[in-house]
Design a protein around this motif. Structure first.
Motif, PDB file in Angstrom:
ATOM      1  N   GLN A  55       0.818  -1.194  -0.051  1.00  0.00           N
ATOM      2  CA  GLN A  55      -0.099   0.129  -0.005  1.00  0.00           C
ATOM      3  C   GLN A  55       0.801   1.206   0.086  1.00  0.00           C
ATOM      4  O   GLN A  55       0.421   2.308  -0.655  1.00  0.00           O
ATOM      5  CB  GLN A  55      -1.047   0.132   1.358  1.00  0.00           C
ATOM      6  CG  GLN A  55      -1.919  -1.079   1.248  1.00  0.00           C
ATOM      7  CD  GLN A  55      -2.863  -0.816   2.384  1.00  0.00           C
ATOM      8  OE1 GLN A  55      -2.427  -1.509   3.459  1.00  0.00           O
ATOM      9  NE2 GLN A  55      -3.703  -0.191   2.379  1.00  0.00           N
ATOM     10  N   HIS A  56       2.038   1.299   0.411  1.00  0.00           N
ATOM     11  CA  HIS A  56       2.811   2.422   0.767  1.00  0.00           C
ATOM     12  C   HIS A  56       4.016   2.672  -0.508  1.00  0.00           C
ATOM     13  O   HIS A  56       4.094   1.623  -1.222  1.00  0.00           O
ATOM     14  CB  HIS A  56       3.540   2.639   1.831  1.00  0.00           C
ATOM     15  CG  HIS A  56       4.659   1.752   2.123  1.00  0.00           C
ATOM     16  ND1 HIS A  56       5.943   2.096   1.649  1.00  0.00           N
ATOM     17  CD2 HIS A  56       4.899   0.742   2.984  1.00  0.00           C
ATOM     18  CE1 HIS A  56       6.865   0.966   1.956  1.00  0.00           C
ATOM     19  NE2 HIS A  56       6.119   0.204   3.026  1.00  0.00           N
ATOM     20  N   PRO A  57       4.131   3.719  -0.794  1.00  0.00           N
ATOM     21  CA  PRO A  57       4.986   4.165  -2.193  1.00  0.00           C
ATOM     22  C   PRO A  57       6.368   4.014  -1.962  1.00  0.00           C
ATOM     23  O   PRO A  57       7.063   4.255  -2.935  1.00  0.00           O
ATOM     24  CB  PRO A  57       4.419   5.437  -2.274  1.00  0.00           C
ATOM     25  CG  PRO A  57       4.498   6.122  -1.176  1.00  0.00           C
ATOM     26  CD  PRO A  57       3.927   4.970  -0.184  1.00  0.00           C
ATOM     27  N   LEU A  66       5.137  -6.877  -9.595  1.00  0.00           N
ATOM     28  CA  LEU A  66       5.107  -5.535 -10.438  1.00  0.00           C
ATOM     29  C   LEU A  66       5.822  -4.797  -9.146  1.00  0.00           C
ATOM     30  O   LEU A  66       6.855  -3.925  -9.546  1.00  0.00           O
ATOM     31  CB  LEU A  66       3.881  -4.787 -10.689  1.00  0.00           C
ATOM     32  CG  LEU A  66       3.547  -5.380 -12.234  1.00  0.00           C
ATOM     33  CD1 LEU A  66       1.871  -4.744 -12.509  1.00  0.00           C
ATOM     34  CD2 LEU A  66       4.629  -4.813 -13.209  1.00  0.00           C
ATOM     35  N   ASN A  67       5.257  -4.628  -8.131  1.00  0.00           N
ATOM     36  CA  ASN A  67       5.725  -4.019  -6.965  1.00  0.00           C
ATOM     37  C   ASN A  67       6.943  -4.275  -6.266  1.00  0.00           C
ATOM     38  O   ASN A  67       7.887  -3.581  -5.963  1.00  0.00           O
ATOM     39  CB  ASN A  67       4.782  -3.679  -5.821  1.00  0.00           C
ATOM     40  CG  ASN A  67       3.213  -2.851  -6.171  1.00  0.00           C
ATOM     41  OD1 ASN A  67       3.613  -1.725  -5.914  1.00  0.00           O
ATOM     42  ND2 ASN A  67       2.366  -3.692  -6.358  1.00  0.00           N
ATOM     43  N   ALA A  68       7.187  -5.560  -6.289  1.00  0.00           N
ATOM     44  CA  ALA A  68       8.668  -6.273  -5.686  1.00  0.00           C
ATOM     45  C   ALA A  68       9.657  -5.745  -6.684  1.00  0.00           C
ATOM     46  O   ALA A  68      10.722  -5.550  -6.136  1.00  0.00           O
ATOM     47  CB  ALA A  68       8.514  -7.644  -5.673  1.00  0.00           C
ATOM     48  N   ARG A  69       9.308  -5.836  -8.026  1.00  0.00           N
ATOM     49  CA  ARG A  69      10.399  -5.539  -9.047  1.00  0.00           C
ATOM     50  C   ARG A  69      10.763  -4.029  -8.669  1.00  0.00           C
ATOM     51  O   ARG A  69      11.979  -3.759  -8.712  1.00  0.00           O
ATOM     52  CB  ARG A  69       9.931  -5.716 -10.464  1.00  0.00           C
ATOM     53  CG  ARG A  69      10.970  -5.275 -11.544  1.00  0.00           C
ATOM     54  CD  ARG A  69      10.180  -4.901 -12.689  1.00  0.00           C
ATOM     55  NE  ARG A  69       9.231  -3.797 -12.696  1.00  0.00           N
ATOM     56  CZ  ARG A  69       8.184  -3.487 -13.606  1.00  0.00           C
ATOM     57  NH1 ARG A  69       8.351  -4.096 -14.650  1.00  0.00           N
ATOM     58  NH2 ARG A  69       7.445  -2.510 -13.312  1.00  0.00           N
ATOM     59  N   THR A 124      18.002  -9.134 -13.136  1.00  0.00           N
ATOM     60  CA  THR A 124      18.579  -8.924 -11.829  1.00  0.00           C
ATOM     61  C   THR A 124      17.486  -8.954 -10.608  1.00  0.00           C
ATOM     62  O   THR A 124      17.737  -9.435  -9.468  1.00  0.00           O
ATOM     63  CB  THR A 124      19.841  -7.961 -11.962  1.00  0.00           C
ATOM     64  OG1 THR A 124      20.563  -8.321 -12.818  1.00  0.00           O
ATOM     65  CG2 THR A 124      20.631  -7.712 -10.393  1.00  0.00           C
ATOM     66  N   TYR A 125      16.700  -7.894 -10.771  1.00  0.00           N
ATOM     67  CA  TYR A 125      15.586  -7.764  -9.956  1.00  0.00           C
ATOM     68  C   TYR A 125      14.695  -8.825  -9.564  1.00  0.00           C
ATOM     69  O   TYR A 125      14.467  -9.072  -8.459  1.00  0.00           O
ATOM     70  CB  TYR A 125      14.877  -6.285 -10.197  1.00  0.00           C
ATOM     71  CG  TYR A 125      15.976  -5.194 -10.479  1.00  0.00           C
ATOM     72  CD1 TYR A 125      17.311  -4.958  -9.940  1.00  0.00           C
ATOM     73  CD2 TYR A 125      15.775  -4.352 -11.741  1.00  0.00           C
ATOM     74  CE1 TYR A 125      18.008  -3.862 -10.298  1.00  0.00           C
ATOM     75  CE2 TYR A 125      16.597  -3.540 -12.167  1.00  0.00           C
ATOM     76  CZ  TYR A 125      17.715  -3.152 -11.392  1.00  0.00           C
ATOM     77  OH  TYR A 125      18.487  -2.292 -11.710  1.00  0.00           O
ATOM     78  N   MET A 126      14.056  -9.331 -10.644  1.00  0.00           N
ATOM     79  CA  MET A 126      13.028 -10.254 -10.505  1.00  0.00           C
ATOM     80  C   MET A 126      13.714 -11.607 -10.006  1.00  0.00           C
ATOM     81  O   MET A 126      13.056 -12.445  -9.524  1.00  0.00           O
ATOM     82  CB  MET A 126      12.453 -10.572 -11.839  1.00  0.00           C
ATOM     83  CG  MET A 126      11.293  -9.529 -12.072  1.00  0.00           C
ATOM     84  SD  MET A 126      10.191  -9.120 -10.717  1.00  0.00           S
ATOM     85  CE  MET A 126       9.442 -10.685 -10.431  1.00  0.00           C
ATOM     86  N   HIS A 127      14.934 -11.723 -10.261  1.00  0.00           N
ATOM     87  CA  HIS A 127      15.680 -13.274 -10.026  1.00  0.00           C
ATOM     88  C   HIS A 127      15.853 -12.993  -8.451  1.00  0.00           C
ATOM     89  O   HIS A 127      15.492 -14.089  -7.796  1.00  0.00           O
ATOM     90  CB  HIS A 127      17.178 -13.128 -10.486  1.00  0.00           C
ATOM     91  CG  HIS A 127      18.115 -14.154 -10.004  1.00  0.00           C
ATOM     92  ND1 HIS A 127      17.539 -15.557 -10.224  1.00  0.00           N
ATOM     93  CD2 HIS A 127      19.043 -14.123  -9.338  1.00  0.00           C
ATOM     94  CE1 HIS A 127      18.763 -16.342  -9.554  1.00  0.00           C
ATOM     95  NE2 HIS A 127      19.656 -15.538  -9.069  1.00  0.00           N
ATOM     96  N   SER A 128      16.027 -11.772  -7.677  1.00  0.00           N
ATOM     97  CA  SER A 128      16.010 -11.656  -6.336  1.00  0.00           C
ATOM     98  C   SER A 128      14.830 -11.944  -5.920  1.00  0.00           C
ATOM     99  O   SER A 128      14.571 -12.864  -4.773  1.00  0.00           O
ATOM    100  CB  SER A 128      16.346 -10.377  -5.956  1.00  0.00           C
ATOM    101  OG  SER A 128      17.926  -9.863  -6.382  1.00  0.00           O
ATOM    102  N   VAL A 129      13.580 -11.600  -6.404  1.00  0.00           N
ATOM    103  CA  VAL A 129      12.182 -11.846  -5.839  1.00  0.00           C
ATOM    104  C   VAL A 129      12.080 -13.246  -6.056  1.00  0.00           C
ATOM    105  O   VAL A 129      11.446 -13.995  -5.243  1.00  0.00           O
ATOM    106  CB  VAL A 129      11.204 -11.070  -6.575  1.00  0.00           C
ATOM    107  CG1 VAL A 129       9.824 -11.269  -6.120  1.00  0.00           C
ATOM    108  CG2 VAL A 129      11.603  -9.565  -6.450  1.00  0.00           C
ATOM    109  N   ALA A 130      12.390 -14.063  -7.168  1.00  0.00           N
ATOM    110  CA  ALA A 130      12.179 -15.315  -7.271  1.00  0.00           C
ATOM    111  C   ALA A 130      12.904 -16.308  -6.411  1.00  0.00           C
ATOM    112  O   ALA A 130      12.117 -17.205  -5.608  1.00  0.00           O
ATOM    113  CB  ALA A 130      12.434 -15.696  -8.755  1.00  0.00           C
ATOM    114  N   VAL A 131      14.057 -15.877  -5.971  1.00  0.00           N
ATOM    115  CA  VAL A 131      14.847 -16.787  -5.153  1.00  0.00           C
ATOM    116  C   VAL A 131      14.171 -16.579  -3.722  1.00  0.00           C
ATOM    117  O   VAL A 131      14.168 -17.455  -2.888  1.00  0.00           O
ATOM    118  CB  VAL A 131      16.256 -16.513  -5.273  1.00  0.00           C
ATOM    119  CG1 VAL A 131      17.034 -16.956  -4.203  1.00  0.00           C
ATOM    120  CG2 VAL A 131      17.023 -16.781  -6.755  1.00  0.00           C
TER     121      VAL A 131
END
Length: 409
Positions: free
Chosen positions: A26-28, A105-108, A160-167
């Protein structure tokens, strides 16, 4: 530390924001603890839709003296457990897929901001990552297939960013499958999110190179675990487990890994878990220099790499994904080709599939959803089918629907 709760509308420049109430989504901001000194940040907070927040008056301005007193905070409000004691309600794959898409989307964006902070030389406050790990953990608890499968559709630009989220998601799921306690699950998720932070200090032309790296370039990239370890250490908030996974996720059981050529039990449990999760997501993802491997092919290859992984951990990992993970292209005994769209927890060899092509007629057929675990279903998977001759977008659309073609991460 002197914490005070107030309405977000009361925030003003000079206050030290300690945290928002409500979900991280919810926060930016990617971080929730910082001094408000930028008018744009203040405007973003006011427009966020979040109603209340906490400030630390020992590190910034207090509310106006004539303002009504704010409620007294409960002790240690920042210490909420990142893996909830009460598990979220289970969700069907299709339901969680939509929530997972918003989370991706937000995690990226949050992870990209974190890497940018590191590139600028700013210290990483790992505690600011806890809300994101919370949300990822909740998604995995509701339906572990959805986020894990969806994160694999990352573009090479956001790798690089989504790999961190996936792991992170894979580590949480694996920790839960291994029966680790709440604290260890938290550390596993945090370590997964931060394991490659050292790449923030790697040259972008090497990270994004569309071809094979030279020996010198590879030697540079091999330094990212140590750079990441130093970066996390300087922040002063990383746990020993996070530091260890960051430094040792490229070690191998036979001692041939890097940077310290550890072997066997010299490698911690979480670092051995990190090695499995890191490699699986890497080889199934599209990169500038190659297309990702089919999930089932990736599992088969990982099994064949003797001396690379801890066999017990790899076995637990395969039970999470299935022998034929979601998105795998398979051949049926009937001669039809199918895409795995969902797992059946009770039987790894009989997932839910969608058939779409007949090899006997050499023609496309009407797409049909088949639950191979049904007692009256006689068709079975007889093996993997190479992806090379098939449209990858079509295969992914079978299980991810229109999310496969949006190109949103």
């Amino acid at each position: 530390m002197t914490l005070k709760k107030l309405n977000v509308a009361e925030l003003r420049l000079g206050m030290y924001l300690h945290g928002f109430d409500g979900s991280w989504l919810q926060h930016p901001f990617w971080k929730s603890k910082f001094l408000l000194k930028d008018a744009n940040d203040l405007r973003a907070a006011h427009n966020s839709g979040v109603q209340t927040c906490w400030i630390d008056t020992a590190r910034g301005l207090d509310v106006e003296a004539d303002a009504p007193p704010a409620p007294t905070p409960s002790p240690e409000p920042e210490a909420a457990a990142p893996v909830p004691v009460l598990a979220p309600e289970p969700a069907k794959f299709d339901q969680e897929l939509q929530r997972a898409a918003a989370l991706c989307l937000n995690a990226r964006d949050a992870t990209a901001s974190m890497f940018n902070e590191a590139r600028l030389g700013n210290a990483i406050d790992t505690l600011a990552c806890l809300p994101l790990v919370n949300d990822i953990s909740d998604s995995v608890l509701r339906n572990r297939e959805a986020l894990i499968s969806l994160a694999r559709l990352k573009s090479s630009d956001d790798y690089t960013y989504m790999h961190s989220v996936a792991v992170c998601a894979l580590m949480v799921a694996l920790a839960q499958a291994l029966g680790l306690d709440e604290a260890a699950c938290r550390d596993a998720g945090m370590a997964g999110l931060l394991h490659d932070i050292g790449k923030a200090h790697m040259p972008l032309d090497i990270l994004n190179k569309p071809g094979k790296l030279t020996d010198d370039e590879f030697a540079t990239i091999r330094r990212h675990p140590e750079r990441g370890h130093d970066l996390l250490l300087s922040g002063g908030t990383a746990s020993a487990a996070m530091l260890d996974v960051c430094l040792h996720h490229h070690e191998k059981i036979d001692g041939s890994g890097y940077p310290h050529r550890l072997e066997g039990d010299q490698i911690s449990l979480l670092a051995r878990m990190g090695a499995v999760c890191d490699v699986y997501d890497a080889i199934t993802s599209n990169r500038p220099y190659k297309a990702g491997w089919d999930p089932a092919e990736s599992v088969a290859r990982m099994i064949s790499w003797k001396g690379h992984f801890d066999n017990k951990i790899l076995s637990a990992f395969i039970k999470i994904l299935g022998i034929y993970p979601t998105g795998a292209l398979v051949k049926m005994r009937s001669g039809r080709l199918a895409v795995v769209i969902e797992q059946n927890p009770a039987t790894m060899t009989r997932p839910v599939v969608k058939v779409f092509f007949s090899t006997t007629a050499n023609a496309h057929i009407a797409v049909e959803r088949i639950d191979l675990a049904r007692p009256d279903e006689n068709d079975v998977i007889v093996g993997r089918e190479p992806r090379g001759r098939w449209d990858a977008a079509l295969i992914d659309e079978m299980w991810a629907g229109d999310l496969a073609s949006r190109g949103i991460w």
